[in-house]
Write an enzyme that holds these catalytic residues in place. Structure first.
Site, PDB file in Angstrom:
ATOM      1  N   GLU A   1      37.245  24.896  44.708  1.00  0.00           N
ATOM      2  CA  GLU A   1      37.740  25.164  46.052  1.00  0.00           C
ATOM      3  C   GLU A   1      36.614  25.001  47.067  1.00  0.00           C
ATOM      4  OE1 GLU A   1      39.206  29.093  45.195  1.00  0.00           O
ATOM      5  OE2 GLU A   1      37.463  30.056  46.104  1.00  0.00           O
TER       6      GLU A   1
ATOM      7  N   ARG B   1      38.005  37.391  37.045  1.00  0.00           N
ATOM      8  CA  ARG B   1      37.418  38.353  37.976  1.00  0.00           C
ATOM      9  C   ARG B   1      36.167  38.996  37.388  1.00  0.00           C
ATOM     10  NH1 ARG B   1      42.888  38.523  38.410  1.00  0.00           N
ATOM     11  NH2 ARG B   1      43.699  37.997  40.481  1.00  0.00           N
TER      12      ARG B   1
ATOM     13  N   HIS C   1      36.029  30.520  38.582  1.00  0.00           N
ATOM     14  CA  HIS C   1      37.139  29.693  38.106  1.00  0.00           C
ATOM     15  C   HIS C   1      36.670  28.770  36.984  1.00  0.00           C
ATOM     16  CE1 HIS C   1      39.177  31.255  41.559  1.00  0.00           C
ATOM     17  NE2 HIS C   1      38.358  30.658  42.394  1.00  0.00           N
TER      18      HIS C   1
ATOM     19  N   HIS D   1      31.789  34.121  43.146  1.00  0.00           N
ATOM     20  CA  HIS D   1      31.833  34.172  44.598  1.00  0.00           C
ATOM     21  C   HIS D   1      32.778  35.260  45.084  1.00  0.00           C
ATOM     22  CE1 HIS D   1      35.105  31.457  43.378  1.00  0.00           C
ATOM     23  NE2 HIS D   1      35.744  31.874  44.449  1.00  0.00           N
TER      24      HIS D   1
ATOM     25  N   GLN E   1      34.793  36.735  41.800  1.00  0.00           N
ATOM     26  CA  GLN E   1      35.545  35.935  40.832  1.00  0.00           C
ATOM     27  C   GLN E   1      34.865  34.606  40.557  1.00  0.00           C
ATOM     28  OE1 GLN E   1      39.079  33.932  43.240  1.00  0.00           O
ATOM     29  NE2 GLN E   1      38.841  36.076  43.847  1.00  0.00           N
TER      30      GLN E   1
END
Length: 411
Positions: free
Chosen positions: A132, A280, A97, A261, A95
């Protein structure tokens, strides 16, 4: 300061031992336990010890006290981060972001189109980015970011898969972001019948490479594992292009916007912006929106983005984003023992709304106003902005705790 009760998410890729052991529950657990959530996420906000109030309730009732005036305005009275303890026994989906601008624009498009926020095809259930970081508690394996293209060419040539020869030479002729984009786009958009032929050919090459103990044996083993778990998934091909990372306990991996990642196996503390926006790439039966994914992905090749923290002594701080920072508080068993033995408390160096969780031993948190809380293994504590500066010291050694805050710094 108040004790905070997190929620355990039981995804199929989780562990039956790590979180159950951390929380003092029966081991093995009846179901895989993947994540312990600590925060004010709308799906499952953490609760306080009295069982009635949630952290979301506290933020709503007193945003100025919880966040502080400046942060209340900056974060629109919301907690900007979500803290997790993650335990993966199987690979997560591949996925990426979006950036803040991409998330805001994507959310506005889908709102205007009337796509329900809970729909499986929804890419942007909120208008926020989702950077993240993950700090390893055990040896942790991951795929992260596009590997330098020349190294990927060496990998492809070492696997010596005839069906991939054209793609190998394409990348060799253009070993940069544009070449990676071209190869990735070709693979992710292949007809299923082509994927069903190409993936088995790739796995045969991996088997031969492992038997020969080749240079890329670790990468080949990972591809074999992914191919067995996700047969006929184009994400297995995409994984060829990514850095394979092994983190030692204490090392941190950062995932900025656009970085593809997948977490493969291991336990760690994860901290992210409080968003659900995920594009995804594969290794999942869930919705893959290829055109939107290609808009979001950053194809810049390079090493995996490992973080190097700041600070001396037992507290190391990682601040890669304005949405969050993570303080790792590690007290080994070589010290004098704790405050009772004369050890000076250490300033956490983070202010605003904070959440602490202990994963080993016990630590004592003390606010500027004199409030104290002993945090033992598997326990979490909420510290609002109005508590002011907070210090930490071990009650027993070894001890390891993490404190989440936003990334805005003092003030």
């Amino acid at each position: 300061m108040e004790v905070l009760k997190g929620s355990v998410r039981t995804y199929t890729w989780g562990s039956r031992t790590h979180l159950a052991d951390l929380l003092g529950e029966e081991v093995p657990s009846p179901h895989p336990q993947a994540e312990l959530w600590l925060g004010a996420h709308r799906d499952e906000p953490s609760r306080f010890d009295d069982g009635g109030r949630t952290l979301a309730d506290v933020l709503a009732s007193d945003p100025l006290g919880a966040l502080g005036p400046a942060r209340s305005a900056r974060w629109s009275d919301k907690l900007p981060y979500l803290l997790k303890v993650l335990a993966a026994e199987e690979p997560l989906s591949l996925q990426a972001h979006p950036s803040a601008e991409q998330a805001e624009a994507g959310w506005a498009r889908e709102e205007a189109a009337g796509i329900p926020r809970t729909a499986s095809e929804r890419n942007y259930p909120d208008p926020l980015p989702k950077p993240e970081l993950l700090c390893a508690l055990t040896e942790f394996h991951a795929l992260a970011g596009f590997r330098p293209a020349d190294e990927t060419v060496r990998l492809l040539r070492a696997l010596d898969v005839r069906a991939l020869a054209h793609h190998t030479e394409l990348l060799a002729g253009q070993p940069d972001a544009d070449g990676l984009r071209a190869v990735f786009t070709t693979w992710i958009t292949l007809p299923q019948r082509a994927v069903d032929e190409l993936v088995p050919a790739l796995l045969e090459g991996c088997v031969a490479h492992v038997r020969a103990r080749g240079e890329f044996t670790a990468e080949a083993r990972t591809l074999l594992d992914l191919g067995e778990r996700y047969p006929g998934d184009a994400g297995v091909l995409a994984a060829l292009l990514l850095n394979r990372v092994v983190l030692a306990p204490g090392e941190c991996l950062y995932q900025p916007a656009g970085s593809p990642h997948s977490y493969l196996a291991g336990c760690g503390v994860e901290l992210m912006a409080n968003s659900d926006n995920v594009l995804r790439c594969g290794l999942t039966p869930k919705h893959v929106d290829v055109p939107e994914l290609l808009r979001v992905l950053d194809f810049t090749p390079g090493r995996a983005p490992l973080l190097h923290g700041e600070g001396t002594g037992p507290v190391t701080r990682f601040t890669p984003s304005e949405y969050f920072s993570l303080a790792r508080c590690a007290f080994d068993d070589t010290g004098v023992g704790g405050e009772s033995a004369g050890e000076e408390p250490v300033d956490l160096g983070v202010e605003g709304p904070r959440i602490a969780v202990a994963v080993e031993g016990k630590v004592r948190l003390r606010s500027a106003g004199g409030q104290e809380q002993v945090v033992s293994r598997g326990t979490a504590v909420w510290m609002p902005a109005c508590d002011g500066p907070v210090t930490v010291a071990p009650v027993e050694r070894p001890a390891l705790a993490f404190v989440a805050a936003d990334g805005l710094g003092p003030g």
